[in-house]
Design a protein around this motif. Structure first.
Motif, PDB file in Angstrom:
ATOM      1  N   ASN A   1       0.823  -1.200   0.000  1.00 17.49           N
ATOM      2  CA  ASN A   1       0.000   0.000   0.000  1.00 17.49           C
ATOM      3  C   ASN A   1       0.858   1.252   0.000  1.00 17.49           C
ATOM      4  O   ASN A   1       0.665   2.166  -0.822  1.00 17.49           O
TER       5      ASN A   1
ATOM      6  N   GLU B   1       2.970   1.492  -3.489  1.00 19.10           N
ATOM      7  CA  GLU B   1       2.237   1.752  -4.724  1.00 19.10           C
ATOM      8  C   GLU B   1       1.400   3.012  -4.640  1.00 19.10           C
ATOM      9  O   GLU B   1       1.219   3.706  -5.638  1.00 19.10           O
ATOM     10  N   LYS B   2       0.905   3.328  -3.454  1.00 18.47           N
ATOM     11  CA  LYS B   2       0.206   4.612  -3.311  1.00 18.47           C
ATOM     12  C   LYS B   2       1.170   5.762  -3.545  1.00 18.47           C
ATOM     13  O   LYS B   2       0.833   6.742  -4.229  1.00 18.47           O
TER      14      LYS B   2
ATOM     15  N   MET C   1       1.756   6.154  -7.312  1.00 17.58           N
ATOM     16  CA  MET C   1       0.638   6.769  -8.030  1.00 17.58           C
ATOM     17  C   MET C   1       0.486   8.240  -7.664  1.00 17.58           C
ATOM     18  O   MET C   1       0.102   9.069  -8.507  1.00 17.58           O
TER      19      MET C   1
ATOM     20  N   ARG D   1       1.228  -5.082 -11.728  1.00 22.14           N
ATOM     21  CA  ARG D   1       0.905  -4.128 -10.673  1.00 22.14           C
ATOM     22  C   ARG D   1       0.520  -2.770 -11.276  1.00 22.14           C
ATOM     23  O   ARG D   1      -0.365  -2.076 -10.770  1.00 22.14           O
TER      24      ARG D   1
ATOM     25  N   ASN E   1      -3.074  -0.899 -10.580  1.00 21.84           N
ATOM     26  CA  ASN E   1      -3.159   0.453 -10.039  1.00 21.84           C
ATOM     27  C   ASN E   1      -3.804   1.431 -11.010  1.00 21.84           C
ATOM     28  O   ASN E   1      -4.535   2.341 -10.598  1.00 21.84           O
TER      29      ASN E   1
END
Length: 429
Positions: A104, A107-108, A111, A249, A253
């Motif tokens: 989390n 990758e958050k 982004m 991934r 996302n």
């Protein structure tokens, strides 16, 4: 700046208790119906008489401090209430369906880097152009169905040109997002038909994005120019070895961007416009301010305080927790409790929000919970803010905007029709 007449309060709890004694399922259905059709009155009564509303099926949290407590303690109140459904739809673990895990955080953060806040001006300009094109087309008729004729097309256009996710066509992308979001955030009873539709739509969305990513990878290898959109930024990025951000991934996302935007942004536009139209004096002020975005935007945010798109945010209590400890409303929330945090109620808590029934433009941003709070606050808020505000502004730059029908909603949540009139039925001059 004045207020519209407050909703009358009282009687909900007595009716609930009477129904509960006869038939717990009937009592549950009664509360669900109030949450869809009479939520303002229900929440006002709960804030005053039973701010932590415990039922056999769920617990509703209505006060500002308690809502923030729930949303800010992600390891106690997790997204496991809906996360597995998003995982099922996308066929892979989704970072926003996780709470403070390494995946989390990693990758958050990636982004958030791709959704650069410095893009806000360009995204606002894009939304304005799209809105004007749609309004110009509708202008000779003096009427527009604003959901599918303005708000959703703008959101889908932003998905195509800024996110880099056009879908096979806008209608298909819109169908995919509605199916997944309806199951993830509105299927409290576990309707199997909604779950099946979500999984099918998610599989189609993921397959489409996988093809889009492969096309852009091939274009990059061939030396062709890529657009400056979020997907292309990910394709061009050289990530550190061992980051774990594979193409699979990236696809997962990227799927989260339209899922978090195509329903919520148009939904917020509908709510804001409806609230402004309910207040003719505020509508006149907002219309007069529409030439200046800086003056205009606070009207949109205050309108959304009166009616946010997501009025309830689901969480699952992972371990016993004392909510509102040290206050008269202190309540033990047992592990396994399905909790509904109510930002729509919290933003009317007079202990925190002064004169909550008044339409005021000077409220601080932290009183505005319509983008969430805490660990799972809106990932793309820097994009959502300008798109919502600019689309509403371009609408109100047209003279004589007025309602021509009621808002029609699916599942009591998702707007599907909102007829508006403007001008005098044709172009002036």
């Amino acid at each position: 700046m004045g207020s519209v007449e407050q909703a009358t309060t009282g009687g909900h709890l007595e009716r609930y208790e009477e129904a509960l004694a006869r038939d717990p399922m009937a009592a549950f259905g009664l509360v669900r119906e109030w949450m869809r059709t009479d939520w303002r009155s229900l929440f006002a009564e709960l804030r005053e008489r039973r701010p932590v509303f415990v039922t056999p099926a769920f617990t509703v949290v209505t006060r500002f401090a308690d809502v923030v407590e729930v949303l800010s303690h992600e390891q106690v109140f997790s997204v496991r209430a809906f996360g597995p459904r998003l995982d099922a739809a996308l066929g892979a673990p989704f970072m926003l369906a996780r709470d403070a895990t390494p995946m989390n955080w990693r990758e958050k953060g990636l982004m958030q880097l791709m959704l650069d806040p410095r893009d806000a001006g360009d995204v606002r300009e894009l939304a304005g152009r799209l809105a004007d094109e749609l309004l110009d087309a509708a202008w000779p008729d003096g009427r527009i169905e604003a959901v599918h004729g303005l708000f959703r097309p703008v959101a889908l256009g932003v998905c195509a040109r800024y996110f880099g996710v056009p879908g096979p066509d806008p209608q298909t992308l819109g169908r995919w997002t509605r199916a997944v979001v309806a199951d993830g955030f509105a299927n409290f009873l576990g309707d199997p038909d909604l779950q099946v539709a979500s999984v099918a739509a998610g599989a189609e969305l993921v397959a489409h994005l996988r093809d889009r990513l492969a096309e852009q990878r091939a274009a990059l290898r061939d030396g062709r120019d890529l657009p400056d959109d979020v997907l292309a930024r990910l394709v061009r990025s050289s990530l550190p070895p061992g980051s774990g951000v594979t193409d699979d991934r990236i696809v997962t996302n990227m799927a989260g961007l339209p899922l978090g935007f195509v329903e919520s942004a148009p939904g917020a536009m509908v709510e804001a416009v409806e609230q402004l139209l309910l207040r003719p004096y505020v509508l006149a002020e907002a219309t007069a301010a529409a030439e200046d975005p800086e003056r205009f935007d606070p009207y949109v945010w205050e309108a959304l305080r009166f009616s946010p798109f997501f009025k309830l945010i689901p969480r699952l209590c992972e371990r016993d927790h004392v909510l509102a400890a040290g206050t008269p409303r202190s309540t033990v929330i047992p592990a396994g409790t399905f909790v509904l945090a109510a930002p729509a109620s919290a933003m009317f808590d007079a202990d925190v929000v002064p004169e909550p029934e008044e339409f005021r433009l000077d409220r601080p941003r932290h009183h505005q919970l319509f983008f969430g709070s805490g660990h799972h606050a809106c990932l793309g808020v820097h994009v959502a803010l300008p798109v919502i505000a600019e689309t509403v502004r371009r609408l109100l730059l047209r003279p004589g905007v007025r309602p021509a029908g009621r808002v029609e909603r699916t599942l009591g949540i998702f707007p599907d029709a909102f007829e508006l009139g403007f001008g005098d039925g044709g172009r002036e001059g």
